[in-house]
Design an enzyme around this catalytic site. Structure first.
Site, PDB file in Angstrom:
ATOM      1  CE  LYS A   1       8.552   0.237  -2.155  1.00  0.00           C
ATOM      2  NZ  LYS A   1       7.867  -0.814  -1.667  1.00  0.00           N
TER       3      LYS A   1
ATOM      4  CB  SER B   1       5.805   0.712   1.149  1.00  0.00           C
ATOM      5  OG  SER B   1       6.284  -0.566   0.548  1.00  0.00           O
TER       6      SER B   1
ATOM      7  CB  SER C   1       4.658  -2.805  -0.635  1.00  0.00           C
ATOM      8  OG  SER C   1       4.593  -2.469   0.924  1.00  0.00           O
TER       9      SER C   1
END
Ligand code: GLN
Length: 477
Positions: free
Chosen positions: A75, A150, A174
């Site tokens: 990420k 996310s 997330s």
């Protein structure tokens, strides 16, 4: 080459010289290019092919690497040397990290190769990846839907077979939410089990790092590489001395509490049916399942959206246009540098959280909001700990619905926050949880969530593995 094959098998083939790290990285880059339209990736690692050659040389020299040659995606809120680290925010667009944290370093030391940085909601604020300043990621199963967030880019990348696994972060769900929406396994470990140094801070009292994978066994293997205290993170804790493995456990005598509050109004009834069907299967395999009420979970979302913005407002104070990233060209003095750089660099959601966070911490409102939310957090900790006196694990859905249409909630922050109703309590309490693909509803993936006491990852993974066996998703691998 199929990058969804078990990581242990692929790494064993690399160690045995049947496959090379360079082959795997080439396959990963080709797959990323072929599935580019899902917009999972913000930047490729230009050093990936070179890194693969180094791993091949290490293997040839006889190094025994648990993740030999395994391509992974991080990420883009993980600091990495060879790419930018943007956290998907314009304010960090030009930023290059001066160091890498223990998570990235441990993966590299184990022979894994960073191939790309994944899209996310800017600063990890969001549940759909639509808050990315660089455009949304699309759901891998249906590109008209969101991938969740996310860590949406990470989850979608794994589902698409772009890399063997991804590392994401989970401050309020997330990792688990996008895992649920994309049909992959997402593990949120105990707070502190993986040092979070080298990750762009969101809510420091709940931020954790964790793997997104195609199977529970892969999740255990990656956790085993990542876990353990590091002096650079004072909140990190010691790991188990035994390896984290996913032995598909016998469930005889396992006591499971089914969280009543997660099965009520708001839950898609088709998801509820699937959860209930799984409960019968677990009982048939010897587990004792009972409904348990955790009344404070109904306040968890409200408390989370006070406490985390409070921490966000503090953590985002460092982006001042002087030390990091974007600095406004129009500023004529220091104060204007702060104001314009932040005005130009932050997106709407970051600004919203800075305002809410500053408000709930301000004199006169602190007692009414922040302090009350902390009391809810204490109550939650108490309820979970009482529940874990009676149950080994808690069970519920990961989310109330399947993935929704792109654009359908992006103008309505409250509707967006409601997706997190079943994930945030776990973060406030600090316990580990995992989302496992349960099946589909309306042709979209559904996740089942298992929750364990602090540091009980081994039990959690064993039960998750049993669930996975029941589902039989991976029998064909
Ligand atoms: N969706 C939650 C939020 O927007 C969780 C985010 C996260 O875990 N990083 O705060």
């Amino acid at each position: 080459m199929d990058l969804k094959r078990p990581i242990a098998a692929l790494a064993a083939e690399v160690r045995a010289g049947k496959l090379t790290a360079s082959d795997l990285v080439a396959a990963s880059l080709a797959r990323i290019a072929a599935t580019d339209s899902f917009h999972t990736v913000l930047e490729l690692n230009p050093q990936a092919a070179h890194d693969a050659e180094i791993v091949d040389a290490r293997v040839a020299a006889g190094e025994d690497l648990p993740l030999a040659g395994i391509p992974f995606i991080a990420k883009d809120n993980f600091l990495t040397f060879d790419t930018h680290t943007t956290a998907a925010s314009n304010i960090l667009k030009p930023f290059r990290a001066p160091y890498e944290g223990p998570a990235i370093l441990r993966l590299k030391a184990a022979g894994a190769i960073l191939v790309a940085k994944a899209n996310l909601d800017a600063f990890a604020h969001g549940s759909s990846t639509e808050n990315s300043d660089f455009g949304p990621t699309k759901n891998p199963v249906d590109p008209t839907k969101v991938p969740g967030g996310s860590s949406g880019g990470s989850a979608a990348a794994v589902a698409l077979g772009q890399a063997c696994f991804a590392v994401g972060t989970d401050t309020g769900g997330s990792i688990r939410l996008p895992a649920s929406y994309c049909g992959v396994v997402g593990l949120k470990p105990t707070y502190g089990l993986i040092p979070r140094t080298g990750v762009v801070a969101m809510g420091s009292s709940t931020d954790v790092i964790g793997p997104l994978t195609n199977s529970v066994a892969d999740s255990a293997l990656v956790l085993d590489v990542l876990a353990g205290r590091d002096a650079s993170d004072a909140t990190s804790i010691e790991r188990d001395t035994e390896a984290y493995v996913a032995t598909s456990g016998d469930l005889t005598g396992t006591r499971i509490g089914l969280i009543k509050e997660y099965l009520g109004a708001g839950l898609d009834t088709k998801i509820k049916d699937q959860i209930e069907a799984m409960v019968s299967q677990l009982e048939a395999r010897g587990a004792k399942v009972e409904e348990v009420s955790l009344p404070a979970t109904e306040l968890a979302l409200a408390a989370y959206y006070i406490l985390v913005p409070a921490e966000v407002s503090s953590n985002l104070a460092r982006y001042d246009g002087v030390r990091f990233g974007h600095s406004s060209a129009g500023a004529t003095d220091l104060e204007e540098t702060y104001r314009l750089s932040r005005e130009e660099g932050f997106g709407a959601e970051a600004k919203r959280r800075i305002i809410i966070g500053t408000y709930v911490l301000s004199s006169g409102y602190y007692d009414a909001y922040y302090k009350r939310a902390q009391k809810v957090r204490t109550k939650l900790v108490g309820e979970f700990s009482a529940a874990f006196d009676k149950y080994d694990l808690l069970l519920g859905p990961t989310a109330p619905t399947v993935a929704f249409d792109l654009g359908s909630k992006s103008q309505d922050p409250l509707a967006m926050y409601l997706n997190d109703v079943m994930t945030v309590a776990v973060n406030l309490v600090g316990v580990p949880a995992i989302s496992i693909p349960l099946g589909t509803v309306d042709n979209l993936p559904v996740g089942l969530q298992l929750i364990a006491p602090q540091r009980a990852e081994r039990n959690l993974l064993a039960a998750a593995s049993a669930v996975e066996t029941i589902i039989g998703d991976w029998s064909a691998r």
